[in-house]
Design a protein around this motif. Structure first.
Motif, PDB file in Angstrom:
ATOM      1  N   GLN B 243       0.834  -1.197   0.000  1.00  9.41           N
ATOM      2  CA  GLN B 243       0.000   0.000   0.000  1.00  9.41           C
ATOM      3  C   GLN B 243       0.871   1.250   0.000  1.00  9.41           C
ATOM      4  O   GLN B 243       0.672   2.186  -0.766  1.00  9.41           O
ATOM      5  N   LYS B 244       1.841   1.237   0.879  1.00 10.13           N
ATOM      6  CA  LYS B 244       2.728   2.390   0.964  1.00 10.13           C
ATOM      7  C   LYS B 244       3.514   2.562  -0.326  1.00 10.13           C
ATOM      8  O   LYS B 244       3.729   3.665  -0.812  1.00 10.13           O
ATOM      9  N   TYR B 245       3.911   1.453  -0.832  1.00 11.36           N
ATOM     10  CA  TYR B 245       4.699   1.469  -2.052  1.00 11.36           C
ATOM     11  C   TYR B 245       3.907   2.066  -3.195  1.00 11.36           C
ATOM     12  O   TYR B 245       4.402   2.868  -3.971  1.00 11.36           O
ATOM     13  N   ARG B 246       2.673   1.680  -3.252  1.00 13.91           N
ATOM     14  CA  ARG B 246       1.819   2.193  -4.312  1.00 13.91           C
ATOM     15  C   ARG B 246       1.600   3.684  -4.170  1.00 13.91           C
ATOM     16  O   ARG B 246       1.589   4.422  -5.146  1.00 13.91           O
ATOM     17  N   LEU B 247       1.451   4.091  -2.952  1.00 12.92           N
ATOM     18  CA  LEU B 247       1.294   5.513  -2.710  1.00 12.92           C
ATOM     19  C   LEU B 247       2.532   6.262  -3.191  1.00 12.92           C
ATOM     20  O   LEU B 247       2.453   7.315  -3.797  1.00 12.92           O
ATOM     21  N   TYR B 248       3.631   5.676  -2.898  1.00  6.84           N
ATOM     22  CA  TYR B 248       4.888   6.285  -3.315  1.00  6.84           C
ATOM     23  C   TYR B 248       4.933   6.401  -4.819  1.00  6.84           C
ATOM     24  O   TYR B 248       5.276   7.437  -5.368  1.00  6.84           O
ATOM     25  N   LEU B 249       4.553   5.335  -5.465  1.00  7.07           N
ATOM     26  CA  LEU B 249       4.585   5.342  -6.918  1.00  7.07           C
ATOM     27  C   LEU B 249       3.623   6.375  -7.487  1.00  7.07           C
ATOM     28  O   LEU B 249       3.943   7.089  -8.428  1.00  7.07           O
ATOM     29  N   SER B 403      10.303   3.505 -13.680  1.00  8.28           N
ATOM     30  CA  SER B 403      10.787   2.155 -13.419  1.00  8.28           C
ATOM     31  C   SER B 403      11.527   2.187 -12.107  1.00  8.28           C
ATOM     32  O   SER B 403      12.549   2.836 -11.955  1.00  8.28           O
ATOM     33  N   VAL B 404      10.983   1.527 -11.235  1.00 10.56           N
ATOM     34  CA  VAL B 404      11.590   1.567  -9.914  1.00 10.56           C
ATOM     35  C   VAL B 404      12.089   0.195  -9.560  1.00 10.56           C
ATOM     36  O   VAL B 404      11.430  -0.787  -9.758  1.00 10.56           O
ATOM     37  N   ASN B 405      13.236   0.184  -9.081  1.00 12.95           N
ATOM     38  CA  ASN B 405      13.693  -1.096  -8.565  1.00 12.95           C
ATOM     39  C   ASN B 405      14.166  -0.886  -7.147  1.00 12.95           C
ATOM     40  O   ASN B 405      14.298   0.235  -6.686  1.00 12.95           O
ATOM     41  N   ALA B 406      14.414  -1.938  -6.531  1.00  9.60           N
ATOM     42  CA  ALA B 406      14.734  -1.854  -5.113  1.00  9.60           C
ATOM     43  C   ALA B 406      15.915  -0.947  -4.865  1.00  9.60           C
ATOM     44  O   ALA B 406      15.957  -0.207  -3.908  1.00  9.60           O
ATOM     45  N   ASP B 407      16.869  -1.040  -5.735  1.00 12.01           N
ATOM     46  CA  ASP B 407      18.055  -0.227  -5.518  1.00 12.01           C
ATOM     47  C   ASP B 407      17.718   1.246  -5.558  1.00 12.01           C
ATOM     48  O   ASP B 407      18.129   2.011  -4.710  1.00 12.01           O
ATOM     49  N   GLU B 408      16.997   1.575  -6.538  1.00 11.21           N
ATOM     50  CA  GLU B 408      16.615   2.977  -6.645  1.00 11.21           C
ATOM     51  C   GLU B 408      15.843   3.371  -5.428  1.00 11.21           C
ATOM     52  O   GLU B 408      16.021   4.408  -4.842  1.00 11.21           O
ATOM     53  N   PHE B 409      14.971   2.503  -5.159  1.00 13.94           N
ATOM     54  CA  PHE B 409      14.043   2.775  -4.098  1.00 13.94           C
ATOM     55  C   PHE B 409      14.734   3.097  -2.802  1.00 13.94           C
ATOM     56  O   PHE B 409      14.404   4.030  -2.102  1.00 13.94           O
ATOM     57  N   LEU B 410      15.693   2.300  -2.533  1.00 11.92           N
ATOM     58  CA  LEU B 410      16.276   2.455  -1.215  1.00 11.92           C
ATOM     59  C   LEU B 410      17.686   2.979  -1.222  1.00 11.92           C
ATOM     60  O   LEU B 410      18.367   2.918  -0.229  1.00 11.92           O
ATOM     61  N   MET B 411      18.088   3.433  -2.346  1.00 15.05           N
ATOM     62  CA  MET B 411      19.441   3.977  -2.348  1.00 15.05           C
ATOM     63  C   MET B 411      19.420   5.412  -2.804  1.00 15.05           C
ATOM     64  O   MET B 411      20.134   5.787  -3.694  1.00 15.05           O
ATOM     65  N   PRO B 412      18.592   6.141  -2.205  1.00  9.96           N
ATOM     66  CA  PRO B 412      18.509   7.522  -2.683  1.00  9.96           C
ATOM     67  C   PRO B 412      19.825   8.228  -2.591  1.00  9.96           C
ATOM     68  O   PRO B 412      20.234   8.928  -3.477  1.00  9.96           O
ATOM     69  N   GLN B 413      20.493   8.019  -1.550  1.00 11.03           N
ATOM     70  CA  GLN B 413      21.683   8.800  -1.387  1.00 11.03           C
ATOM     71  C   GLN B 413      22.689   8.458  -2.450  1.00 11.03           C
ATOM     72  O   GLN B 413      23.423   9.289  -2.915  1.00 11.03           O
ATOM     73  N   ASP B 414      22.687   7.233  -2.821  1.00 11.80           N
ATOM     74  CA  ASP B 414      23.654   6.868  -3.837  1.00 11.80           C
ATOM     75  C   ASP B 414      23.490   7.725  -5.062  1.00 11.80           C
ATOM     76  O   ASP B 414      24.418   8.354  -5.524  1.00 11.80           O
ATOM     77  N   LYS B 415      22.302   7.718  -5.530  1.00 16.60           N
ATOM     78  CA  LYS B 415      22.114   8.431  -6.772  1.00 16.60           C
ATOM     79  C   LYS B 415      22.382   9.888  -6.600  1.00 16.60           C
ATOM     80  O   LYS B 415      23.084  10.503  -7.361  1.00 16.60           O
ATOM     81  N   ILE B 416      21.799  10.386  -5.622  1.00 18.43           N
ATOM     82  CA  ILE B 416      21.931  11.819  -5.473  1.00 18.43           C
ATOM     83  C   ILE B 416      23.379  12.178  -5.246  1.00 18.43           C
ATOM     84  O   ILE B 416      23.893  13.125  -5.788  1.00 18.43           O
ATOM     85  N   SER B 417      24.001  11.387  -4.473  1.00 16.00           N
ATOM     86  CA  SER B 417      25.393  11.722  -4.207  1.00 16.00           C
ATOM     87  C   SER B 417      26.201  11.635  -5.467  1.00 16.00           C
ATOM     88  O   SER B 417      26.995  12.495  -5.766  1.00 16.00           O
ATOM     89  N   THR B 418      25.950  10.588  -6.182  1.00 16.53           N
ATOM     90  CA  THR B 418      26.759  10.463  -7.388  1.00 16.53           C
ATOM     91  C   THR B 418      26.469  11.630  -8.304  1.00 16.53           C
ATOM     92  O   THR B 418      27.357  12.184  -8.913  1.00 16.53           O
ATOM     93  N   VAL B 419      25.260  11.955  -8.370  1.00 12.61           N
ATOM     94  CA  VAL B 419      24.944  13.059  -9.261  1.00 12.61           C
ATOM     95  C   VAL B 419      25.585  14.332  -8.772  1.00 12.61           C
ATOM     96  O   VAL B 419      26.201  15.061  -9.514  1.00 12.61           O
TER      97      VAL B 419
END
Lengths: 145, 528
Positions: B243-249, B403-419
């Motif tokens: 449910q939460k996930y769907r809300l997020y999406l 397209s969300v995958n678990a990594d994206e989902f839970l690795m926000p800092q990774d992406k943002i940091s890399t960016v």
């Protein structure tokens, strides 16, 4: 002795010198503050004496700054509600009405009355607390019927 | 415990009244409510106390008439500077005065003589204010979301942290426990229900399962559960998580619509993946949180100051240094985001200086979010949105993109940091920003624009990153921390922290039904 204390307290309520606020204070009294009510009362009278003084001086000046007087009285009224000084509070309200009406005469008269009530209450409470202390600490915490 | 009689232990109250008699009485009354009382006879003194300890108090009670300062003025100051709930008191119940109080932002207006029962419920103002702030951030268009957030907030607020004892003050537990028992779940059985902690791995499994099934809308809890192959997990757990996930999406979807970037979606898609890949290289372990935590830690350690100074919006070349150093650690190609998309959002893209400083700012604020993966998305958000972020499950935060995958989902800092660490060019920045947007998962354009403008009210307060880090946990926390009802020792251990949010978020799987919440909300947001 204890009965006497209770009766005195009851009469204070019956005669309208005190209102429910006094009871609230009694309920606050506990082992940590066994003389809470008396302490508050003492504090009130000390502070209100100061306020009365201010008002006296303002009135004596004869300039009748009603706004200022109203402000003082607002303070005084607030203070008087703290221990449930019913009659005193009533006089405060009257005074403020006269202030708003710009009625200097009314203010003066009311203020005299107010001082009288204030003084009466102080004496009665002092007497009450004295007896209560003599009778035993429990008595002061008991609610009147 | 009866509802009316409840009052949270340790609520920190500051009472301001020039009347010594009332001050004494109020102090006694508040102490009887088990609150932590500080009394003050002067308004100026009160302000000084408040400013000295910015989050030292949860609520202020002040008389209207004071000799040195008008009570309403004090009210204004407190409201503006500290955003604490303020209750006014007066012997005067005149409508005009009361209205004035309300206009100046008073939470309540009590008439003297004040009764104890009136003081017993002042904590509700504290709670309400916190929830209001979250709602404000949620803002328009997310009514359902806002409600959900509120409910989630309240659950979280009320009981989410119970299972995790990471230095939380005892009084917080008391309060939360009590609230939980008294307010949220009348049956008080919720505290006995088992809680699922949605760790990163677990969530990864969840998302994998969802993606495997295909369109998540068709994915049912049972199917997901089967695919996940986690024996102790129940269908119920999966259902609520879904449910939460769907809300997020759905929020992501809304986000995208609102932003209307051209090619935004694509960019978002590509960048996270890149980040993912790259960060994967760097990551020693599976848990991106740990990884990112580590990474950020390093980042933090290397150059806290320049970052901090960057946040003070003083672009200088020093600021650029840290990113470059980090760049070596994380190879990441800037996503092919069109600058136009970026331009449309950033008025300042002309100034190269600004460009340089801004990403760093992101980084800075992002690093601030470090300890809490769920917060990573916030990045330059103001405190309210921070709190909101924190309140939301991690998966809401990051990765943009459909397209969300678990990594994206839970690795926000990774992406943002890399960016952020990337080249300080518009594309990187816009990518970053997009991530920020999507990670905000908030419909509140204002908040986002604010973040664009790099208004970091919280982070700006301190010059050192350490404090910022502290704030990061606390920014979101802050509101709640202010109430003394929340985890205050949050930022102690990074690894713990990386775990924390998940626990926070998912720890409360046994979220009461919406019904309970609305009940709670209805009764909780009592204030007449």
């Amino acid at each position: 002795m204890q009965r006497q204390v209770a009766l005195i307290k009851q009469s204070l309520f019956d005669q309208g010198y005190l209102d429910e606020q006094f009871m609230e204070l009694e309920e606050l009294q506990d082992d940590a503050n066994p003389n809470f009510v008396e302490e508050v009362s003492t504090l009130y009278f000390k502070d209100s004496a100061r306020l009365i003084n201010n008002i006296d001086q303002a009135l004596e000046r004869g300039s009748f700054d009603f706004n200022r007087l109203d402000s003082y009285m607002h303070q005084f009224k607030g203070s008087s509600t703290s221990i449930g000084a019913n009659k005193v509070k009533a006089e405060c309200t009257k005074f403020r009405e006269y202030c708003r009406a710009g009625n200097a005469e009314g203010c003066l008269r009311t203020f005299q009355q107010l001082k009288k009530e204030h003084s009466t209450l102080r004496k009665k409470l002092e007497h009450y607390f004295q007896l209560a202390r003599q009778a035993g600490p429990k008595e002061t915490a008991r609610r009147p019927k | 415990m009866e509802k009316g009689g409840f009052s949270p232990v340790g609520l920190r109250v500051l009472v301001v009244d020039d009347d010594p008699t009332w001050l004494k009485i109020l102090e006694k009354m508040l102490k009887k409510c088990s609150y932590e009382v500080t009394t003050c006879g002067l308004a100026r003194e009160a302000l000084r106390l408040l400013r000295e300890r910015k989050d030292g108090y949860d609520i202020v009670i002040s008389d209207v008439n004071m000799p040195d300062m008008d009570g309403f003025k004090l009210l204004e100051h407190v409201g503006l500077e500290l955003d604490l709930p303020v209750i006014m008191m007066s012997v005067d119940g005149e409508t005009s005065r009361v209205m004035k109080g309300v206009q100046h932002g008073a939470c309540d207006y009590l008439l003297k003589p004040i009764r104890m029962k009136e003081l017993k419920i002042i904590w509700q103002h504290v709670l309400r204010k916190k929830l209001q702030e979250v709602r404000d951030i949620e803002g328009c268009g997310y009514d359902g979301g806002a409600d959900w957030i509120t409910r989630y907030d309240e659950a979280h607020f009320l009981g989410g942290g119970e299972d995790v004892s990471f230095g939380k003050k005892r009084k917080d537990f008391d309060f939360e426990k009590k609230l939980l028992q008294d307010e949220s779940d009348p049956s008080s059985s919720s505290s006995k229900k088992a809680r699922v902690v949605w760790s990163f791995e677990l969530h990864q499994k969840f998302v994998n399962a969802v993606n495997q099934i295909g369109c998540d809308h068709k994915a049912g809890p049972k199917k997901i559960l089967d695919l996940m192959n986690v024996p102790w997990l129940t269908r119920e757990n999966v259902a609520s998580h879904l449910q939460k996930y769907r809300l997020y999406l759905s929020r992501l979807e809304k986000e995208k619509e609102i932003k209307c970037y051209s090619g935004g979606v694509k960019s978002i898609d590509s960048s996270p993946k890149d980040a993912e890949v790259n960060s994967g290289h760097q990551s020693p372990g599976k848990s991106s949180f740990v990884f990112s935590g580590g990474m950020f830690q390093k980042a933090t350690e290397t150059d806290p100051k320049p970052l901090a100074s960057a946040s003070l919006s003083d672009p200088n070349t020093d600021v650029i240094m840290p990113p470059k150093t980090k760049k070596t650690r994380i190879g990441f190609d800037p996503p092919p985001i069109s600058s136009s998309a970026f331009d449309s959002l950033l008025p300042w893209n002309d100034a190269s200086e600004v460009l340089e400083s801004k990403p760093v700012l992101y980084e800075n604020s992002f690093l601030q979010q470090l300890p809490l993966p769920s917060q990573s998305s916030y990045v330059a958000n103001s405190a309210p949105s921070l709190m909101e972020e924190e309140m939301k499950p991690p998966y809401e935060t990051p990765a943009g993109g459909s397209s969300v995958n678990a990594d994206e989902f839970l690795m926000p800092q990774d992406k943002i940091s890399t960016v952020t660490i990337q080249d300080l060019d518009p594309s990187a920045i816009s990518c970053m920003k997009q991530q920020e947007f999507s990670s905000n998962v908030t419909n509140n354009t204002e908040a986002i624009l604010r973040s664009l403008n790099w208004e970091l009210p919280e982070s700006h307060h301190s010059a050192s990153l350490d404090t910022d880090l502290d704030l990061s946990c606390l920014n979101g926390d802050r509101f709640l921390a202010n109430t003394g009802l929340y985890f205050q020792d949050y930022s102690n251990s990074p690894s713990l922290l990386s775990e924390l949010p998940l626990n926070l978020w998912y720890g409360n799987e046994r979220l009461p039904d919406p019904d309970d919440y609305s009940f709670m909300v209805d009764h909780g947001l009592f204030i007449s």
